[in-house]
Motif scaffolding. Structure first.
Motif, PDB file in Angstrom:
ATOM      1  N   SER A 193      -3.214 -12.591  13.447  1.00  0.00           N
ATOM      2  CA  SER A 193      -2.296 -11.623  13.708  1.00  0.00           C
ATOM      3  C   SER A 193      -2.179 -10.514  12.574  1.00  0.00           C
ATOM      4  N   MET A 194      -1.836  -9.440  12.692  1.00  0.00           N
ATOM      5  CA  MET A 194      -1.505  -8.238  11.644  1.00  0.00           C
ATOM      6  C   MET A 194      -0.417  -7.421  12.147  1.00  0.00           C
ATOM      7  N   LEU A 244      -5.447   1.463   7.575  1.00  0.00           N
ATOM      8  CA  LEU A 244      -5.426   0.216   8.725  1.00  0.00           C
ATOM      9  C   LEU A 244      -6.758   0.150   9.038  1.00  0.00           C
ATOM     10  N   ASN A 245      -7.439   1.038   9.453  1.00  0.00           N
ATOM     11  CA  ASN A 245      -8.882   0.929  10.066  1.00  0.00           C
ATOM     12  C   ASN A 245      -9.938   0.636   8.797  1.00  0.00           C
ATOM     13  N   ARG A 246      -9.764   1.141   7.709  1.00  0.00           N
ATOM     14  CA  ARG A 246     -10.486   0.377   6.649  1.00  0.00           C
ATOM     15  C   ARG A 246     -10.392  -1.033   6.367  1.00  0.00           C
ATOM     16  N   THR A 270       0.702  -1.324  -0.067  1.00  0.00           N
ATOM     17  CA  THR A 270       0.025  -0.040   0.046  1.00  0.00           C
ATOM     18  C   THR A 270       0.739   0.891  -0.165  1.00  0.00           C
ATOM     19  N   GLU A 271       0.414   2.379  -0.287  1.00  0.00           N
ATOM     20  CA  GLU A 271       0.719   3.669  -0.038  1.00  0.00           C
ATOM     21  C   GLU A 271       0.465   3.828   1.590  1.00  0.00           C
ATOM     22  N   ASN A 272       1.360   4.733   2.141  1.00  0.00           N
ATOM     23  CA  ASN A 272       1.021   5.024   3.692  1.00  0.00           C
ATOM     24  C   ASN A 272       0.203   6.181   3.864  1.00  0.00           C
ATOM     25  N   ASN A 273      -1.062   5.803   3.960  1.00  0.00           N
ATOM     26  CA  ASN A 273      -2.073   6.910   4.235  1.00  0.00           C
ATOM     27  C   ASN A 273      -2.812   6.633   5.568  1.00  0.00           C
ATOM     28  N   GLU A 307      -8.304  -4.768  -2.380  1.00  0.00           N
ATOM     29  CA  GLU A 307      -7.681  -4.402  -3.389  1.00  0.00           C
ATOM     30  C   GLU A 307      -8.610  -3.373  -3.995  1.00  0.00           C
ATOM     31  N   LYS A 308      -9.838  -3.168  -3.272  1.00  0.00           N
ATOM     32  CA  LYS A 308     -10.900  -2.144  -3.968  1.00  0.00           C
ATOM     33  C   LYS A 308     -10.311  -0.690  -3.223  1.00  0.00           C
ATOM     34  N   GLN A 309      -9.700  -0.827  -2.227  1.00  0.00           N
ATOM     35  CA  GLN A 309      -9.086   0.314  -1.375  1.00  0.00           C
ATOM     36  C   GLN A 309      -8.269   1.156  -2.310  1.00  0.00           C
TER      37      GLN A 309
END
Length: 177
Positions: free
Chosen positions: A35-36, A19-21, A12-15, A68-70
């Motif tokens: 785990s994450m 993480l919440n989404r 991802t890009e770092n936005n 991947e829709k994000q």
């Protein structure tokens, strides 16, 4: 279909808020995360979430599609345990007097291939890196001595096969490291 462990890698890009989404995708489907972890990746300005879930392959494919829709997500992959090399790290804080008074604890540390990373007059800290079952085994061996604190990381993993993420990022016009 049978549920299995899957490691999901999300580049991802770092936005802020991503993480919440991403976690909301799992929440809406009542899927528990084993785990994450999040970290920088091998590519400049690209970050990687490593998520471990127990699902069927059909379920994990649907999750990947939703992730991947994000907008900020470049690409997501999923792999079975046998397709990855993975580890966890744990820290155990124990009273220092036990290190000197209980000879058995030294054997537990040595036999588990753990390391003592800090010793103070009040406590010492043991670090163990390995598979989850190895970390849990050490936990159960140290628990009778009285753990002052315990923390375990989420899974970190790399794939055995090449992922071709650099080519995908080049297609997005992003610079690779």
């Amino acid at each position: 279909m049978k549920k299995e462990n899957y490691t999901i890698s999300v580049y991802t890009e770092n936005n802020i808020g991503l993480l919440n989404r991403i976690s909301a995708i799992f929440l809406r489907r009542h899927i528990n995360l084993d785990s994450m972890t999040a970290s920088a990746s091998e590519i400049k300005d690209v970050f990687r979430f490593t998520i471990v879930v127990k699902l069927t392959e059909d379920q994990v494919k649907k999750i990947i599609g939703q992730i991947e829709k994000q907008i900020e997500v470049i690409k997501a992959f999923y792999h079975k345990d046998e397709e990855t090399i993975y580890q966890e790290t744990a820290l155990f804080k124990v009273a220092s007097k036990l290190l000197f008074e209980e000879r058995q604890i030294q054997n537990v540390i040595k036999n588990s291939n753990a390391n003592i990373v800090t010793v103070t007059p009040e406590f010492f800290v043991i670090e163990k890196t390995g598979r989850r079952r190895e970390v849990e085994a050490l936990y159960h061996k140290l628990e009778p001595f009285g753990l002052m604190q315990f923390v375990r990381s989420g899974r970190i993993a790399i794939t055995k096969e090449k992922m071709h993420i650099s080519k995908i990022i080049e297609n997005f016009g992003m610079e690779t490291a």
